[in-house]
Write a protein that holds these residues in place. Structure first.
Motif: not given
Length: 319
Positions: A119-128, A238-241, A247-253, A268-270
């Motif tokens: 969670i914290e890595m996702g928040r840091e990278i994406t800015g959510a 906001e949604v953070l995955i 990483c699944n692009l269909r889920l992100q879509e 989302a992150t890579d």
């Protein structure tokens, strides 16, 4: 401040080194090195073999991370490791190394919750800012939101995790759709697919790829539904995955389509950060360390069951 992070809760062995600039608030990723235990297709990975892999490779990977970052031992302020959840034997293998380094180098140690790291890595990278978090991986499936110094679990899988269920295909086959309040259940759908596979595959009505495609579409729809409910409840757009399945692009879509209808956005992150890695453990551990938290060496143990909402998130505001 600089932290060394060690992750080994499953088949990914990750070592990360991160720097927090306390003056500017800037976060610098100095090293993010990973070595994966790979098994033959269709076999999965066993705890004992995974632990052996981690013990074999962890010292070379740590050396690689130190070399990549150009950080000396004297520069490291804290050693962070994954306390749980995860597979017992791999967790223990990595925790022993973290404890040994802390003693050898005379450094404080911080045990980190694996999910909090994501969670914290996702928040840091994406800015959510204040997202509903969908945490999806091989071993975990949770819908999470932050409130009053804890990440609250709104819903989760009642049996197996989504990462144990997936692959790909084209033709959609109607499958059981099991949402119970805010929770989801995946085990029944697998049992149904086994029946469908024997009946429809043998008669040529569908292909293995069709079954995999239908499974993915159905599971993702269940997750989108529960995530949308959580968004409505806390009033966020906001949604953070996070997690490996993130990483699944269909889920992100699919999630993006739902969020756009609500005037919202998906973050989302890579693969560098959504797949298990040491940098997320270093980052979350350093956030806790900066509030004064450390793990006593005699309590630097592991647990396969470490709930996301057990962690007191002292580094965030109450609301």
């Amino acid at each position: 401040m600089i932290a060394l992070g060690l992750e080994g809760s499953a088949n990914k062995l990750g070592i990360g080194i991160i720097e927090h600039n306390l003056g500017t608030g800037q976060v610098n990723i100095l090293a993010n090195v990973r070595h994966t235990h790979i098994t033959p297709p269709g076999t999965g990975f066993l705890p004992r073999d995974t632990a052996t892999h981690h013990r074999t490779h962890i010292i070379p990977v740590i050396r690689d991370a130190l070399k990549t970052s150009n950080v000396k031992v004297k520069d490291i302020d804290v050693i962070c490791y994954t306390k749980g959840p995860g597979m017992g034997a791999p967790l223990i293998s990595v925790a022993v190394v973290a404890r040994t380094l802390a003693l050898l180098w005379n450094k404080p140690i911080v045990g980190v919750n694996h999910c909090i790291g994501h969670i914290e890595m996702g928040r840091e990278i994406t800015g959510a800012d204040n997202p509903v978090v969908l945490y999806v991986s091989g071993g975990n499936t949770q819908v999470i939101a932050y409130s009053e110094h804890r990440y609250r679990i709104f819903g989760e899988t009642l049996d197996i995790a989504i990462g144990n269920c997936l692959d790909r295909g084209n033709k959609f086959i109607e499958l059981p759709y099991t949402v119970k309040g805010m929770d989801v259940s995946f085990s029944g759908i697998l049992s149904f697919i086994e029946t469908v596979a024997h009946e429809q595959l043998s008669s040529g009505q569908c292909t293995p790829e069709d079954l995999c495609f239908s499974l993915q579409e159905t599971l993702f729809a269940m997750l989108v539904e529960t995530t949308e409910r959580a968004m409505a409840h806390i009033g966020t757009k906001e949604v953070l995955i996070v997690g490996g399945v993130g990483c699944n692009l269909r889920l992100q879509e699919m999630m993006a389509q739902m969020a756009e209808q609500r005037g919202g956005k998906v973050f989302a992150t890579d693969e560098r950060f959504c797949i298990d890695n040491g940098i997320m453990i270093a980052h979350a551990g350093l956030l806790a360390f900066r509030t004064g938290f450390t793990t006593p060496i005699e309590k630097s143990t592991c647990t396969q069951r470490f709930r996301t909402d057990e962690v007191y998130v002292a580094w965030r505001d109450a609301n």
